[in-house]
Design a protein around this motif. Sequence first.
Motif, PDB file in Angstrom:
ATOM      1  N   MET A   1       0.844  -1.184   0.000  1.00 22.85           N
ATOM      2  CA  MET A   1       0.000   0.000   0.000  1.00 22.85           C
ATOM      3  C   MET A   1       0.888   1.245   0.000  1.00 22.85           C
ATOM      4  O   MET A   1       1.815   1.374   0.794  1.00 22.85           O
ATOM      5  N   LEU A   2       0.602   2.149  -0.893  1.00 23.29           N
ATOM      6  CA  LEU A   2       1.375   3.375  -1.001  1.00 23.29           C
ATOM      7  C   LEU A   2       0.892   4.405   0.003  1.00 23.29           C
ATOM      8  O   LEU A   2      -0.304   4.659   0.113  1.00 23.29           O
ATOM      9  N   THR A   3       1.842   4.982   0.715  1.00 21.49           N
ATOM     10  CA  THR A   3       1.548   6.108   1.594  1.00 21.49           C
ATOM     11  C   THR A   3       2.659   7.135   1.408  1.00 21.49           C
ATOM     12  O   THR A   3       3.751   6.814   0.926  1.00 21.49           O
ATOM     13  N   TRP A   4       2.359   8.356   1.818  1.00 20.55           N
ATOM     14  CA  TRP A   4       3.354   9.424   1.753  1.00 20.55           C
ATOM     15  C   TRP A   4       4.611   9.021   2.538  1.00 20.55           C
ATOM     16  O   TRP A   4       5.724   9.160   2.053  1.00 20.55           O
ATOM     17  N   LYS A  57      -0.973   8.956  -9.709  1.00 24.49           N
ATOM     18  CA  LYS A  57      -2.310   8.548 -10.145  1.00 24.49           C
ATOM     19  C   LYS A  57      -3.290   8.511  -8.969  1.00 24.49           C
ATOM     20  O   LYS A  57      -4.453   8.882  -9.110  1.00 24.49           O
ATOM     21  N   GLN A  58      -2.806   8.086  -7.796  1.00 24.53           N
ATOM     22  CA  GLN A  58      -3.649   8.010  -6.602  1.00 24.53           C
ATOM     23  C   GLN A  58      -3.712   9.346  -5.848  1.00 24.53           C
ATOM     24  O   GLN A  58      -4.329   9.440  -4.795  1.00 24.53           O
ATOM     25  N   ARG A  59      -3.030  10.356  -6.367  1.00 20.84           N
ATOM     26  CA  ARG A  59      -2.988  11.695  -5.783  1.00 20.84           C
ATOM     27  C   ARG A  59      -2.369  11.720  -4.385  1.00 20.84           C
ATOM     28  O   ARG A  59      -2.752  12.522  -3.531  1.00 20.84           O
ATOM     29  N   ILE A  60      -1.399  10.836  -4.177  1.00 20.61           N
ATOM     30  CA  ILE A  60      -0.639  10.831  -2.925  1.00 20.61           C
ATOM     31  C   ILE A  60       0.455  11.886  -3.002  1.00 20.61           C
ATOM     32  O   ILE A  60       0.790  12.528  -2.017  1.00 20.61           O
ATOM     33  N   VAL A  61       1.007  12.070  -4.205  1.00 16.96           N
ATOM     34  CA  VAL A  61       2.044  13.074  -4.439  1.00 16.96           C
ATOM     35  C   VAL A  61       1.585  13.985  -5.567  1.00 16.96           C
ATOM     36  O   VAL A  61       0.703  13.630  -6.347  1.00 16.96           O
ATOM     37  N   ASN A  62       2.210  15.149  -5.659  1.00 10.36           N
ATOM     38  CA  ASN A  62       1.899  16.057  -6.758  1.00 10.36           C
ATOM     39  C   ASN A  62       2.935  15.895  -7.875  1.00 10.36           C
ATOM     40  O   ASN A  62       3.925  15.187  -7.728  1.00 10.36           O
ATOM     41  N   ILE A  63       2.714  16.554  -8.985  1.00 12.19           N
ATOM     42  CA  ILE A  63       3.580  16.411 -10.154  1.00 12.19           C
ATOM     43  C   ILE A  63       5.002  16.899  -9.870  1.00 12.19           C
ATOM     44  O   ILE A  63       5.969  16.340 -10.381  1.00 12.19           O
ATOM     45  N   ARG A  64       5.144  17.924  -9.056  1.00 14.49           N
ATOM     46  CA  ARG A  64       6.480  18.439  -8.743  1.00 14.49           C
ATOM     47  C   ARG A  64       7.313  17.382  -8.023  1.00 14.49           C
ATOM     48  O   ARG A  64       8.473  17.168  -8.349  1.00 14.49           O
ATOM     49  N   ALA A  66       6.743  14.056  -7.948  1.00 15.38           N
ATOM     50  CA  ALA A  66       6.941  12.916  -8.846  1.00 15.38           C
ATOM     51  C   ALA A  66       8.063  13.194  -9.837  1.00 15.38           C
ATOM     52  O   ALA A  66       8.901  12.329 -10.105  1.00 15.38           O
ATOM     53  N   THR A  67       8.125  14.406 -10.360  1.00 11.84           N
ATOM     54  CA  THR A  67       9.182  14.784 -11.294  1.00 11.84           C
ATOM     55  C   THR A  67      10.539  14.819 -10.600  1.00 11.84           C
ATOM     56  O   THR A  67      11.530  14.331 -11.147  1.00 11.84           O
ATOM     57  N   ALA A  68      10.581  15.375  -9.409  1.00 10.32           N
ATOM     58  CA  ALA A  68      11.848  15.448  -8.668  1.00 10.32           C
ATOM     59  C   ALA A  68      12.411  14.054  -8.424  1.00 10.32           C
ATOM     60  O   ALA A  68      13.608  13.819  -8.577  1.00 10.32           O
ATOM     61  N   VAL A  69      11.549  13.117  -8.056  1.00  9.03           N
ATOM     62  CA  VAL A  69      12.009  11.756  -7.754  1.00  9.03           C
ATOM     63  C   VAL A  69      12.292  10.976  -9.033  1.00  9.03           C
ATOM     64  O   VAL A  69      13.353  10.365  -9.172  1.00  9.03           O
ATOM     65  N   ALA A  70      11.371  10.983  -9.979  1.00  5.42           N
ATOM     66  CA  ALA A  70      11.496  10.131 -11.161  1.00  5.42           C
ATOM     67  C   ALA A  70      12.480  10.671 -12.192  1.00  5.42           C
ATOM     68  O   ALA A  70      13.314   9.930 -12.693  1.00  5.42           O
ATOM     69  N   VAL A  71      12.408  11.937 -12.510  1.00  6.63           N
ATOM     70  CA  VAL A  71      13.258  12.488 -13.561  1.00  6.63           C
ATOM     71  C   VAL A  71      14.643  12.838 -13.024  1.00  6.63           C
ATOM     72  O   VAL A  71      15.660  12.381 -13.537  1.00  6.63           O
ATOM     73  N   GLN A  87       8.197  19.625   0.978  1.00  3.12           N
ATOM     74  CA  GLN A  87       6.737  19.573   0.932  1.00  3.12           C
ATOM     75  C   GLN A  87       6.140  19.197   2.285  1.00  3.12           C
ATOM     76  O   GLN A  87       5.069  19.677   2.645  1.00  3.12           O
ATOM     77  N   GLU A  88       6.833  18.351   3.033  1.00  2.00           N
ATOM     78  CA  GLU A  88       6.344  17.984   4.361  1.00  2.00           C
ATOM     79  C   GLU A  88       6.329  19.204   5.290  1.00  2.00           C
ATOM     80  O   GLU A  88       5.381  19.415   6.027  1.00  2.00           O
TER      81      GLU A  88
END
Length: 95
Positions: A1-4, A57-64, A66-71, A87-88
């Motif tokens: 299960m995904l959580t912040w 997709k589940q709106r746990i994180v925002n695009i910023r 997700a981009t910081a981590v993935a890209v 963000q925290e």
Amino acid sequence: MLTWKRLKWASFTHSTIYLVLLTAWAIPGLHGVEFVFGLLHGLGWFVMCALMLAALKQRIVNIRLATAVAVLGAVGPFIGSAEFVRQERARARTH
């Protein structure tokens, strides 16, 4: 299960793996350690990308985030971990 919280600790774990990789790279003769942690970093990045897409997709994180981590996480996972902290802190100020 995904959580912040789980995503944050996964990011910190990936950053730690990267730190060990950089250290092994900088110290001559640690080729075995460098190989193992290089592999862990590469595979970890793929896992983090998949997790961030699912979390986005589940709106746990925002695009910023997700981009910081993935890209940016491919070359510097510290950026993603730092963005989790930023963000925290911003969330804590607004609550």
